[in-house]
Design an enzyme around this catalytic site. Structure first.
Site, PDB file in Angstrom:
ATOM      1  N   ASP A   1       0.873  -1.161   0.000  1.00  0.00           N
ATOM      2  CA  ASP A   1       0.000   0.000   0.000  1.00  0.00           C
ATOM      3  C   ASP A   1       0.927   1.232   0.000  1.00  0.00           C
ATOM      4  O   ASP A   1       2.146   1.094   0.161  1.00  0.00           O
ATOM      5  CB  ASP A   1      -0.884  -0.041   1.254  1.00  0.00           C
ATOM      6  CG  ASP A   1      -1.657   1.244   1.473  1.00  0.00           C
ATOM      7  OD1 ASP A   1      -2.298   1.725   0.521  1.00  0.00           O
ATOM      8  OD2 ASP A   1      -1.594   1.799   2.585  1.00  0.00           O
TER       9      ASP A   1
ATOM     10  N   ASP B   1      -0.206   5.128   1.199  1.00  0.00           N
ATOM     11  CA  ASP B   1      -0.455   6.062   2.309  1.00  0.00           C
ATOM     12  C   ASP B   1      -0.337   5.374   3.665  1.00  0.00           C
ATOM     13  O   ASP B   1      -0.961   4.328   3.901  1.00  0.00           O
ATOM     14  CB  ASP B   1      -1.856   6.667   2.190  1.00  0.00           C
ATOM     15  CG  ASP B   1      -1.939   7.731   1.112  1.00  0.00           C
ATOM     16  OD1 ASP B   1      -0.895   8.321   0.784  1.00  0.00           O
ATOM     17  OD2 ASP B   1      -3.044   7.978   0.600  1.00  0.00           O
TER      18      ASP B   1
ATOM     19  N   ASP C   1      -5.163   3.578  -3.039  1.00  0.00           N
ATOM     20  CA  ASP C   1      -6.358   4.373  -3.327  1.00  0.00           C
ATOM     21  C   ASP C   1      -6.041   5.874  -3.314  1.00  0.00           C
ATOM     22  O   ASP C   1      -6.948   6.689  -3.215  1.00  0.00           O
ATOM     23  CB  ASP C   1      -7.459   4.047  -2.301  1.00  0.00           C
ATOM     24  CG  ASP C   1      -8.831   4.510  -2.757  1.00  0.00           C
ATOM     25  OD1 ASP C   1      -8.962   4.899  -3.932  1.00  0.00           O
ATOM     26  OD2 ASP C   1      -9.760   4.490  -1.932  1.00  0.00           O
TER      27      ASP C   1
ATOM     28  N   ASP D   1      -1.860  -0.917   5.847  1.00  0.00           N
ATOM     29  CA  ASP D   1      -2.291  -0.348   7.127  1.00  0.00           C
ATOM     30  C   ASP D   1      -3.809  -0.222   7.238  1.00  0.00           C
ATOM     31  O   ASP D   1      -4.357  -0.266   8.328  1.00  0.00           O
ATOM     32  CB  ASP D   1      -1.674   1.047   7.328  1.00  0.00           C
ATOM     33  CG  ASP D   1      -2.359   2.084   6.463  1.00  0.00           C
ATOM     34  OD1 ASP D   1      -3.144   2.890   6.994  1.00  0.00           O
ATOM     35  OD2 ASP D   1      -2.149   2.071   5.236  1.00  0.00           O
TER      36      ASP D   1
END
Length: 247
Positions: A12, A14, A103, A183
């Site tokens: 991921d 962020d 995202d 996360d």
């Protein structure tokens, strides 16, 4: 089946690779360095991408250009231990196929990774598409549509992982195991389909980690993957090194 790479390592972005939410960071270049209340109040749960489309339009209408945004994205700090993990991966690129699913948005991610010199580690970066408008502003779109009730309307990471594995399988690439570093709640979704040979690396005490624990509390053994929580990404590097030593 031929196997070009042994492990598929999925990141991921962020609050995983970087230590902030890159979408929140853009407020630094907004008038008075904040997004106004009237705009923040338009956010609806599950439709964050649409909200960020409005934020970027608002910034553009107030004179913020892609060069301003690029400077913000480039400054976002990496999470603790992430440089050490990336150095380890750079030395062992033949053992891992590395992809990123986020995202956030393509422009922000690529700006950051190129600034730190890690962009070339990733075979593919998968995120919401961005484009530079004629006036020099950044616009954002959704990644895809899906039917997963757990995920935001514009992105289901489980669907993306499944499609990626299917694509690589057709190219005669089979992975020994899947490794996922994340996360958020949307990082939990793809790991639900993992098997006991796969590994989930949730950031300690973040939503992904809490959801894994909640699943296990409800029904022990229902979450199949091995779980290795981390506060520093050096923990991940050490685990991967041990994995390579065993194989």
């Amino acid at each position: 089946m031929a196997s070009a790479h042994k492990y598929l390592l999925i990141f991921d972005f962020d609050e995983t690779i970087v230590n902030e939410n890159s979408d929140d960071s853009v407020s630094q270049v907004a008038p008075d360095e904040e997004i106004p209340d009237w705009l923040r109040e338009t956010f609806q749960h599950g439709f964050y991408n649409e909200y960020m489309q409005r934020v970027l339009k608002y910034l553009g209408d107030n004179g913020v250009r892609t060069t301003d945004l690029k400077a913000v994205y480039e400054k976002i700090p990496l999470s603790p231990g992430m440089p050490a993990l990336f150095r380890f991966l750079a030395k062992n690129q033949d053992r891992f196929e590395i992809i990123l699913i986020s995202d956030a948005n393509m422009f922000g991610i690529e700006s950051n990774l190129k600034r730190y010199g890690y962009h070339s580690l990733f075979r593919r970066v998968i995120s919401n598409p961005t484009s530079v408008e004629k006036n020099g502003c950044l616009s954002l779109g959704p990644y895809h549509s899906h039917s997963c009730p757990q995920c935001p309307a514009n992105m289901c990471k489980r669907k993306i992982v499944s499609e990626y594995l299917n694509e690589r399988s057709q190219e005669r690439v089979k992975f020994e195991s899947l490794l996922y570093v994340g996360d958020g709640a949307n990082d939990f979704c793809p790991t639900v389909i993992f098997s006991s040979t796969d590994v989930a690396f949730p950031r300690k005490s973040y939503p992904m980690h809490k959801l894994i624990r909640k699943t296990e509390e409800k029904q022990k053994g229902s979450f199949k993957a091995k779980v290795v929580p981390w506060e520093s990404a050096e923990v991940i590097a050490q685990y991967l090194q041990a994995l390579l030593n065993k194989s």
